[in-house]
Design an enzyme around this catalytic site. Structure first.
Site, PDB file in Angstrom:
ATOM      1  N   GLU A  35     -14.158  13.991 -37.783  1.00 28.77           N
ATOM      2  CA  GLU A  35     -13.932  12.919 -38.762  1.00 28.77           C
ATOM      3  C   GLU A  35     -12.974  13.415 -39.842  1.00 28.77           C
ATOM      4  O   GLU A  35     -13.116  14.535 -40.326  1.00 28.77           O
ATOM      5  CB  GLU A  35     -15.262  12.520 -39.426  1.00 28.77           C
ATOM      6  CG  GLU A  35     -16.341  12.137 -38.419  1.00 28.77           C
ATOM      7  CD  GLU A  35     -17.707  11.888 -39.089  1.00 28.77           C
ATOM      8  OE1 GLU A  35     -17.792  11.971 -40.332  1.00 28.77           O
ATOM      9  OE2 GLU A  35     -18.663  11.611 -38.351  1.00 28.77           O
ATOM     10  N   LYS A  94     -11.691  14.380 -43.258  1.00 25.52           N
ATOM     11  CA  LYS A  94     -12.441  14.697 -44.474  1.00 25.52           C
ATOM     12  C   LYS A  94     -11.793  13.933 -45.620  1.00 25.52           C
ATOM     13  O   LYS A  94     -10.696  14.252 -46.069  1.00 25.52           O
ATOM     14  CB  LYS A  94     -12.438  16.195 -44.754  1.00 25.52           C
ATOM     15  CG  LYS A  94     -13.330  16.568 -45.913  1.00 25.52           C
ATOM     16  CD  LYS A  94     -13.497  18.071 -46.027  1.00 25.52           C
ATOM     17  CE  LYS A  94     -14.585  18.452 -47.005  1.00 25.52           C
ATOM     18  NZ  LYS A  94     -14.293  18.053 -48.389  1.00 25.52           N
ATOM     19  N   ASP A 106     -10.929  12.524 -49.200  1.00 28.61           N
ATOM     20  CA  ASP A 106     -10.881  13.195 -50.495  1.00 28.61           C
ATOM     21  C   ASP A 106     -11.296  12.211 -51.583  1.00 28.61           C
ATOM     22  O   ASP A 106     -10.460  11.621 -52.269  1.00 28.61           O
ATOM     23  CB  ASP A 106      -9.471  13.731 -50.748  1.00 28.61           C
ATOM     24  CG  ASP A 106      -9.489  14.832 -51.795  1.00 28.61           C
ATOM     25  OD1 ASP A 106     -10.586  15.228 -52.225  1.00 28.61           O
ATOM     26  OD2 ASP A 106      -8.397  15.289 -52.176  1.00 28.61           O
ATOM     27  N   TYR A 117     -20.602   7.930 -43.352  1.00 36.98           N
ATOM     28  CA  TYR A 117     -20.549   8.933 -42.290  1.00 36.98           C
ATOM     29  C   TYR A 117     -21.848   9.699 -42.057  1.00 36.98           C
ATOM     30  O   TYR A 117     -21.878  10.611 -41.252  1.00 36.98           O
ATOM     31  CB  TYR A 117     -19.412   9.927 -42.558  1.00 36.98           C
ATOM     32  CG  TYR A 117     -19.370  10.495 -43.972  1.00 36.98           C
ATOM     33  CD1 TYR A 117     -20.413  11.275 -44.475  1.00 36.98           C
ATOM     34  CD2 TYR A 117     -18.271  10.252 -44.801  1.00 36.98           C
ATOM     35  CE1 TYR A 117     -20.378  11.792 -45.759  1.00 36.98           C
ATOM     36  CE2 TYR A 117     -18.225  10.762 -46.095  1.00 36.98           C
ATOM     37  CZ  TYR A 117     -19.282  11.530 -46.572  1.00 36.98           C
ATOM     38  OH  TYR A 117     -19.245  12.040 -47.842  1.00 36.98           O
ATOM     39  N   LYS A 121     -10.279  22.825 -43.299  1.00 36.27           N
ATOM     40  CA  LYS A 121      -9.403  22.266 -44.330  1.00 36.27           C
ATOM     41  C   LYS A 121      -7.926  22.300 -43.910  1.00 36.27           C
ATOM     42  O   LYS A 121      -7.485  23.224 -43.229  1.00 36.27           O
ATOM     43  CB  LYS A 121      -9.565  23.066 -45.632  1.00 36.27           C
ATOM     44  CG  LYS A 121     -10.995  23.089 -46.170  1.00 36.27           C
ATOM     45  CD  LYS A 121     -11.407  21.773 -46.783  1.00 36.27           C
ATOM     46  CE  LYS A 121     -10.903  21.599 -48.189  1.00 36.27           C
ATOM     47  NZ  LYS A 121     -11.761  22.150 -49.229  1.00 36.27           N
ATOM     48  N   CYS A 158      29.845  23.629 -65.838  1.00 33.67           N
ATOM     49  CA  CYS A 158      29.398  23.723 -64.451  1.00 33.67           C
ATOM     50  C   CYS A 158      28.949  25.168 -64.176  1.00 33.67           C
ATOM     51  O   CYS A 158      29.692  26.110 -64.448  1.00 33.67           O
ATOM     52  CB  CYS A 158      30.540  23.342 -63.515  1.00 33.67           C
ATOM     53  SG  CYS A 158      30.183  23.721 -61.787  1.00 33.67           S
ATOM     54  N   CYS A 194      31.680  26.737 -61.614  1.00 37.69           N
ATOM     55  CA  CYS A 194      33.101  26.960 -61.914  1.00 37.69           C
ATOM     56  C   CYS A 194      33.392  26.908 -63.414  1.00 37.69           C
ATOM     57  O   CYS A 194      34.543  27.051 -63.824  1.00 37.69           O
ATOM     58  CB  CYS A 194      33.957  25.940 -61.176  1.00 37.69           C
ATOM     59  SG  CYS A 194      33.829  24.284 -61.865  1.00 37.69           S
ATOM     60  N   CYS A 229      30.172  17.801 -62.334  1.00 37.16           N
ATOM     61  CA  CYS A 229      31.294  18.720 -62.462  1.00 37.16           C
ATOM     62  C   CYS A 229      32.541  17.992 -61.987  1.00 37.16           C
ATOM     63  O   CYS A 229      32.579  17.477 -60.878  1.00 37.16           O
ATOM     64  CB  CYS A 229      31.062  19.966 -61.608  1.00 37.16           C
ATOM     65  SG  CYS A 229      32.561  20.947 -61.410  1.00 37.16           S
ATOM     66  N   CYS A 237      35.956  23.536 -57.479  1.00 35.85           N
ATOM     67  CA  CYS A 237      34.673  24.161 -57.814  1.00 35.85           C
ATOM     68  C   CYS A 237      34.097  24.771 -56.543  1.00 35.85           C
ATOM     69  O   CYS A 237      33.922  24.072 -55.546  1.00 35.85           O
ATOM     70  CB  CYS A 237      33.732  23.098 -58.389  1.00 35.85           C
ATOM     71  SG  CYS A 237      32.021  23.651 -58.508  1.00 35.85           S
TER      72      CYS A 237
HETATM   73  S1  IVH Z   1     -20.673  14.937 -43.996  1.00 39.36           S
HETATM   74  C1  IVH Z   1     -24.278  17.571 -44.637  1.00 39.36           C
HETATM   75  N1  IVH Z   1     -18.424  13.732 -43.417  1.00 39.36           N
HETATM   76  O1  IVH Z   1     -17.074  16.553 -48.041  1.00 39.36           O
HETATM   77  C2  IVH Z   1     -22.976  16.922 -44.398  1.00 39.36           C
HETATM   78  N2  IVH Z   1     -18.653  14.750 -45.557  1.00 39.36           N
HETATM   79  O2  IVH Z   1     -17.549  19.384 -48.647  1.00 39.36           O
HETATM   80  C3  IVH Z   1     -22.690  15.899 -45.386  1.00 39.36           C
HETATM   81  N3  IVH Z   1     -16.699  14.455 -47.000  1.00 39.36           N
HETATM   82  O3  IVH Z   1     -19.866  16.160 -50.100  1.00 39.36           O
HETATM   83  C4  IVH Z   1     -21.291  15.569 -45.494  1.00 39.36           C
HETATM   84  N4  IVH Z   1     -15.520  13.282 -45.582  1.00 39.36           N
HETATM   85  O4  IVH Z   1     -18.046  14.324 -50.132  1.00 39.36           O
HETATM   86  C5  IVH Z   1     -19.111  14.428 -44.338  1.00 39.36           C
HETATM   87  N5  IVH Z   1     -16.511  12.581 -42.780  1.00 39.36           N
HETATM   88  C6  IVH Z   1     -17.202  13.289 -43.704  1.00 39.36           C
HETATM   89  C7  IVH Z   1     -16.678  13.581 -44.978  1.00 39.36           C
HETATM   90  C8  IVH Z   1     -17.426  14.325 -45.879  1.00 39.36           C
HETATM   91  C9  IVH Z   1     -15.561  13.804 -46.796  1.00 39.36           C
HETATM   92  C10 IVH Z   1     -17.022  15.180 -48.252  1.00 39.36           C
HETATM   93  C11 IVH Z   1     -18.349  14.799 -48.847  1.00 39.36           C
HETATM   94  C12 IVH Z   1     -19.109  16.086 -48.935  1.00 39.36           C
HETATM   95  C13 IVH Z   1     -18.020  17.101 -48.917  1.00 39.36           C
HETATM   96  C14 IVH Z   1     -18.504  18.426 -48.437  1.00 39.36           C
END
Ligand code: IVH
Length: 689
Positions: free
Chosen positions: A118, A120, A122, A229, A318, A412, A415, A430, A436
């Protein structure tokens, strides 16, 4: 307003509107398949609001009108999580990800373990509690044990269903991420700065700020979104076998799930997902900072267990950070091909976006002022995808007392010619042209580039050496370079030197379009070069047109300037001026002549209407005609004629419309035949085959 009881029709209408609105939210956020426009949604919402105002008895807690206005009394009260909200362990490179997979396989004693992969997100983790299908409480993660009650603010998210569909359990907690998509973030920041308020550094900060608003009406105006999720505490719900099945169930309950989630069969598959997502990253509508891999089999998760901070069955792999902090050591100025002088930041090297960055563009002085950048500042550097690194923002509270103000140079840097500044003093240029060395270098590099003369094997370094040795001062000089020179300068073998000489010789046979592009005329890109070549067919025709148009440069009215160049498709007044100026410069003329003397040649381009019946005839257009001046000019050039700006003894015809003035007088004085519109059409007609 009638405070009476609603009749059956009103009750039915309210129910129908509520369903339409909830379905629209569901289609948009869960199915990712919008059914109605934002405007239609707003119109329906207003109808429902009106109805509920008239008959307050019709209001239900899960009505789409009730997203804003839930009591804020419990705002930010502490919430004890029934199950801790754990974090994730991180992997920062492939080896760490492979080590995670090995631990999982060994723990489960299996050869390969499927994962749910999945993105991640932000944003900010939230816990959402639904009782009997109703959204009753939303909380932040906090320290994992205790979060804060942000129910009223979360209710304002249209992607968060206030009521679950499809027979939900009596109590269920769902976990997910609240985030702000890029489009909404950009809009929000534009609004903030228009109001003179402070802008947000990134979507995550903006989302965090929005969730912490004391007034939910303010949260409602921030474009937040949700994807779920994970599961928290549940009552009366038998878990499915896998994460994938759980996510499917979430979707059936009407909760938004990221469509980019995918099951991968093992590490190889998992790595491929990572690479693919990273390649998509810059184009995604929201920020992500890696991939979360979760053992798909829920029973296997129990076997692996959890540590205090994070589960053993999941990892966040990451992506390299796209932003990093570093120090701005100095600002230097670079001179481009057209003489534009741009500021470049010299930075303490920092690893960002997967590479070490020590320079970043600062665009121009306007940008520097807007971002309030000083030498010595701690700055946030951004490098996303293939994008050139840039200084995104300054950490103002870390500014040292002796921080230096940045100003454009007077001379410049290459030159030392005195620079020319734009009226608003934000752009410096310039004026030395090929005199130049920086501009010469850039111009030669452009001249030999693939889309121009396409001279293989002549690169940046060699060009620099040739300039330093005083061997080239303009493009034509390249053709005088000998194999001996190359062998001496580059210390290259006889064979490679001979190859380069062959490439130079070969490049002499080119096309008019490539030549025009390679000359590096400002604003003449590949396409314009091509249209010019098509239109004029021969360099001499273009030169003649420029010569004639140069006479019109000072015409009082815009429309009287550069008629011949502007008769070329897609060439506007700006480009026309650049081309005319370029070809009117005696130095440039000599430069082209020397290229021809050096043996550069090209075939004439067949111009569709080249030698038309009016060929050799010069026309001047004046007054108001039934067609635009450009259209009239196009008719003349299509028939092979030439349009010039001012009347002289060499003019063959004056085409005069209504309210013709001084040109008509002059034509009459010089006995130049004057055509009105009808006579002009007749001439065209008579001369067409
Ligand atoms: S699962 C025990 N799934 O990442 C697992 N977390 O560094 C619970 N996050 O606090 C988290 N996308 O804020 C999960 N697809 C995803 C996520 C996700 C972002 C964040 C979440 C968590 C942090 C952990």
């Amino acid at each position: 307003m009638s405070a009476g009881a609603p009749d059956d029709a009103a009750t039915a209408r309210a129910a129908a509107l509520r369903r339409q609105l909830t379905d629209a939210e569901h289609a948009y956020y869960v199915l990712d398949d919008p059914q109605i426009s934002d405007a239609e949604y707003d119109a329906l919402l207003r109808q429902l609001q009106a109805l509920e105002t008239e008959f307050p008895a019709l209001q239900t807690p899960d009505s789409p009108t009730q997203r804003v206005g839930g009591s804020a009394s419990s705002a930010f009260a502490p919430v004890q999580h029934r199950l801790p909200m754990r974090s994730l362990n991180n992997a920062f490179d492939e080896a760490e990800f492979l080590a995670f997979d090995r631990r999982v396989r060994e723990g489960l004693d299996r050869a390969a373990v499927p994962y749910m992969a999945e993105p991640k997100l932000d944003g900010l983790a939230v816990n959402l509690r639904y009782e009997h299908g109703q959204f009753v409480q939303g909380a932040t993660r906090g320290d994992g044990q205790t979060g804060e009650d942000i129910t009223a603010n979360l209710r304002t998210l249209r992607s968060l269903p206030l009521r679950l569909r499809d027979a939900p359990p009596s109590m269920i907690e769902v976990r997910g991420e609240v985030f702000m998509p890029h489009a909404g973030f950009a809009r929000l920041n534009a609004e903030q700065s228009a109001r003179g308020e402070k802008t947000f550094v990134n979507p995550r900060n903006a989302a965090a700020g929005a969730l912490r608003q004391l007034d939910p009406r303010l949260t409602a105006r921030r474009p937040l979104q949700l994807y779920v999720y994970a599961l928290g505490a549940v009552d009366g719900y038998a878990l499915p076998a896998t994460q994938q099945a759980l996510l499917d169930q979430f979707r059936r309950w009407g909760l938004p799930v990221n469509p980019l989630n995918a099951r991968v069969e093992g590490v190889d598959d998992g790595l491929a997902y990572y690479q693919k997502l990273m390649a998509q990253r810059a184009e995604l509508p929201f920020d992500i900072d890696g991939v979360v891999y979760k053992v798909d089999d829920l029973a296997a998760r129990d076997e692996l267990g959890e540590l205090a901070r994070a589960p053993r069955w999941a990892i966040a792999f990451k992506f390299p950070a796209e932003e990093a902090q570093t120090k701005l050591l100095d600002v230097e100025f670079q001179v481009g091909r057209t003489g534009a002088i741009t500021p470049v930041a010299r930075l303490v090297p920092v690893f960002v976006g997967g590479a070490t960055v020590s320079n970043a563009t600062l665009h121009n002085l306007d940008e520097i002022r807007r971002k309030d950048i000083h030498i010595g500042d701690t700055v946030i550097v951004r490098r996303a995808g293939d994008v050139i690194p840039e200084v995104k923002a300054v950490v103002v509270d870390q500014r040292p007392p002796d921080a230096g103000v940045i100003d454009l140079p007077q001379h410049c840097p290459a030159c030392h010619a005195e620079v020319e500044r734009s009226d608003d003093a934000v752009v410096a240029r310039c004026p030395a042209g090929l005199g130049c060395p920086a501009q010469l270098h850039a111009a030669l590099l452009h001249f030999v580039s693939r889309r121009a003369l396409d001279i293989e094997g002549i690169g940046e370094k060699l060009i620099q050496q040739l300039i330093d040795e005083g061997l080239v001062a303009e493009p034509a000089d390249l053709f005088a370079v000998t194999a001996e020179t190359l062998m001496r300068l580059e210390r290259m073998g006889e064979k490679s030197a001979a190859n380069r000489i062959t490439a130079l010789a070969k490049a002499k046979h080119t096309t008019l379009a490539r030549l025009l592009y390679g000359l590096g005329i400002r604003d003449v890109g590949e396409r314009t070069a091509d249209t010019l070549a098509q239109h004029f067919g021969r360099l001499e025709a273009l030169q003649r047109a420029c010569e004639a148009d140069a006479q019109t440069a000072d015409a009082e009215k815009d429309k009287d300037r550069y008629p011949q160049l502007r008769a070329v498709a897609d060439v506007g007044p700006e480009v026309a001026r650049r081309v005319v100026d370029w070809f009117s410069d005696p130095h440039k003329q000599a430069m082209v002549a020397r290229l021809q003397t050096a043996g550069v040649h090209w075939p004439d381009v067949a111009v569709a209407s080249g030698d038309g019946p009016l060929s050799g005839q010069r026309f001047v257009i004046t007054g108001t005609l039934p067609e635009s001046r450009d259209a009239v000019a196009a008719r003349i050039t299509a028939a092979g004629g030439q349009v010039v700006g001012s009347v002289s003894a060499k003019t063959d015809y004056l085409v005069a419309g209504e309210a013709a003035g001084s040109k008509l007088a002059k034509a009459e004085k010089l006995d130049v035949p004057v055509l009105d519109w009808a006579a002009f059409l007749k001439l065209l007609d008579a001369s067409s085959p």
